[in-house]
Design an enzyme around this catalytic site. Structure first.
Site, PDB file in Angstrom:
ATOM      1  N   GLU A 166      -4.831  -5.926   3.068  1.00 35.04           N
ATOM      2  CA  GLU A 166      -3.853  -4.865   3.334  1.00 35.04           C
ATOM      3  C   GLU A 166      -4.681  -3.633   3.627  1.00 35.04           C
ATOM      4  O   GLU A 166      -5.383  -3.117   2.758  1.00 35.04           O
ATOM      5  CB  GLU A 166      -2.939  -4.689   2.121  1.00 35.04           C
ATOM      6  CG  GLU A 166      -1.745  -3.799   2.405  1.00 35.04           C
ATOM      7  CD  GLU A 166      -1.991  -2.379   1.966  1.00 35.04           C
ATOM      8  OE1 GLU A 166      -2.399  -1.581   2.840  1.00 35.04           O
ATOM      9  OE2 GLU A 166      -1.794  -2.071   0.794  1.00 35.04           O
ATOM     10  N   CYS A 171      -0.682   3.632   0.398  1.00 32.20           N
ATOM     11  CA  CYS A 171      -0.732   2.950   1.693  1.00 32.20           C
ATOM     12  C   CYS A 171       0.598   3.058   2.426  1.00 32.20           C
ATOM     13  O   CYS A 171       0.656   2.834   3.638  1.00 32.20           O
ATOM     14  CB  CYS A 171      -1.136   1.487   1.513  1.00 32.20           C
ATOM     15  SG  CYS A 171      -0.204   0.621   0.247  1.00 32.20           S
TER      16      CYS A 171
END
Length: 502
Positions: free
Chosen positions: A263, A300
């Site tokens: 990720e 994020c």
């Protein structure tokens, strides 16, 4: 419980040292010395994980669930110590760490419940058809099996939920895999305390000691040694695009390539549609600013970019966002390197000379302040640097001249973790045009909300097309995350007492 650190690595139930050390860099409080990882320690941990794998994968799902729940209990028993050292190391407020600890233990318990009835194995059976013409069909049984030892990299921005006992570790253990964690050097003390909790759970429940190891610190070569070790069968990673892509390439170049579930980041664009923005520009401006600065923008899912039509509604939105951002105090960032990268991101945007600076007061040392820019859709499209993630409380408002230009922007987006639409009933036509485009760009689509805050549940997807993540078919949050560390096997012609999941 008092803080007791060994400064050592945990390998197969033993706390081991090494030839060199490093010192933590807390935002406040006492620094601690830790042994740095070596290739030899990585090799020991990988061999221990491989030796433990066959036994661990074979224990009952009830016993595996009990082990995972015990980890959650042991973490909770160390709550005060974890909050204290975690806050010292990262600069995060205790309340944030307490919430993250709750998410971590709830995730462990969710996964433990999810695997108890074996449904996650997706068992399928096509019965034998001995009289079928022209060719009989044998019995076919298929289910998922664990892939083997998994390497996990702790994340800098989530010292609990995406670290030693976070989502990647929890899902790998739930799948029946053993785990080697490379702790993040930003919070080694927090990592060790959580490793102590897992160690206690291993001892209490009697699972093989090699099912979990923690290797602290070390150079980039240690990460490379871990992902290229022939006994490691998959990797879970949360971090920067640059670091993640380097490890992804190493996994692909192995003699036997392995999956890398990375990720890597996202700007998480927010589309403000005309009717919605006209009706509540001030409210949306304030809410966006709050989401943008939450945790110093170190998520994020931080909504770093807004796309809106040029005009009075967008001016009202920007003014409201700017007023709220002015009142945001300096915030301590997780590490000095992250603070440095944030300043470099600011410099990169300003060096282009195409974005109008609306707010920005300078950053130094480990602290961050909000920055706000506006730019035309044409310049946004021409300058790729504007579309790159800046990890921190920096926002860019992209002003489009028409709805068709908003649609063009959507089509040019790279892969994202999230895309958001703020829309009212009068925006229905534009919403229906944008959704099929954004569906191809992101793993999570949000209506009239903001992406910060990821629910841990069955339906959640935390991933997306590259560069948001390296595997668009996977999620690192939610029960579907367990599937990353399983693979399907078909048993043909075997009797049920042999070929059925235990």
């Amino acid at each position: 419980m008092t803080l007791k650190l060994t400064g050592k690595h945990l390998v197969a139930g033993e706390w081991v040292d090494g030839p060199s050390t490093f010192v933590s860099e807390p935002s406040d409080g006492e620094a601690h010395r830790f042994y740095a990882g070596t290739k030899h320690i990585v090799d020991q941990a990988a061999m221990a994980a491989d030796a433990a794998f066959e036994t661990y994968r074979s224990i009952s799902h009830v016993d595996r669930s009990a082990f995972i729940r015990r980890i959650a209990d042991e973490i909770e028993s160390r709550a005060e110590v974890i909050s204290t050292i975690g806050s010292q190391e990262t600069g995060l407020p205790r309340a944030r760490l307490e919430g993250e600890r709750g998410r971590t233990v709830n995730q462990l318990r969710l996964f433990a419940s999810h695997i108890e009835d074996n449904k996650y194995l997706d068992f399928r059976h096509d019965i034998q058809l001995p009289d079928r013409k022209p060719v009989p069909r044998p019995s076919l049984r298929r289910w998922q099996v664990p892939v083997g030892p998994v390497a996990v990299f702790g994340a800098s921005n989530f010292p609990l939920a995406f670290s030693v006992a976070g989502g990647d570790t929890a899902s790998a253990l739930a799948a029946g895999c053993s785990v080697v964690v490379k702790g993040h050097p930003a919070h080694p003390g927090t990592s060790e305390i959580v490793a102590q909790a897992i160690h206690a759970a291993i001892y209490t429940t009697g699972v093989p000691a090699g099912v979990f190891s923690l290797v602290q610190g070390g150079s980039n070569e240690i990460g490379e040694a871990l992902v290229t070790h022939p006994l490691i069968q998959a990797v879970g990673f949360t971090g920067s695009l640059r670091g993640g892509r380097a490890l992804f390439d190493l996994c692909a170049r192995r003699p036997v390539p392995i999956p890398f579930f990375g990720e890597l980041g996202s700007v998480n664009p927010v589309f403000m549609l005309p009717a919605a923005l006209g009706a509540r520009a001030e409210t949306l401006g304030g809410e966006w600013a709050e989401s943008l600065t939450m945790g110093a923008g170190q998520f994020c899912t931080n909504p770093g970019v807004v796309i809106a039509l040029k005009g009075q509604s967008t001016e009202r939105f920007v003014l409201a966002a700017k007023e709220l951002l002015k009142g945001v105090k300096r915030q301590v960032m997780l590490t000095k390197d992250i603070a440095k990268a944030y300043r470099e991101g600011i410099d990169r945007i300003e060096s282009l000379g195409v974005a109008t600076k609306l707010l920005g007061t300078g950053c130094n040392s480990r602290e961050a302040t909000p920055y706000l820019y506006s730019v035309s859709a044409a310049e946004w499209s021409k300058n790729r640097e504007l579309r790159e993630e800046v990890f921190g409380p920096l926002g860019v408002v992209v002003e489009a001249n028409s709805e068709s230009e908003m649609i063009e922007i959507a089509g040019r987006l790279e892969g994202q973790l999230t895309c958001t639409l703020h829309h009212d009933p009068d925006d229905r036509g534009l919403t229906l045009e944008l959704l099929p485009i954004l569906e191809r760009k992101a793993g999570r689509l949000i209506s009239n909300g903001f992406p910060t805050g990821v629910e841990v549940c069955d339906a959640m997807v935390h991933g997306g097309p590259y560069p948001a993540s390296t595997n668009f078919g996977a999620t690192s949050v939610g029960t579907l995350a367990i599937r990353r560390f399983l693979r399907p096997v078909c048993y043909q012609g075997f009797l049920a007492d042999i070929a059925c999941p235990k």
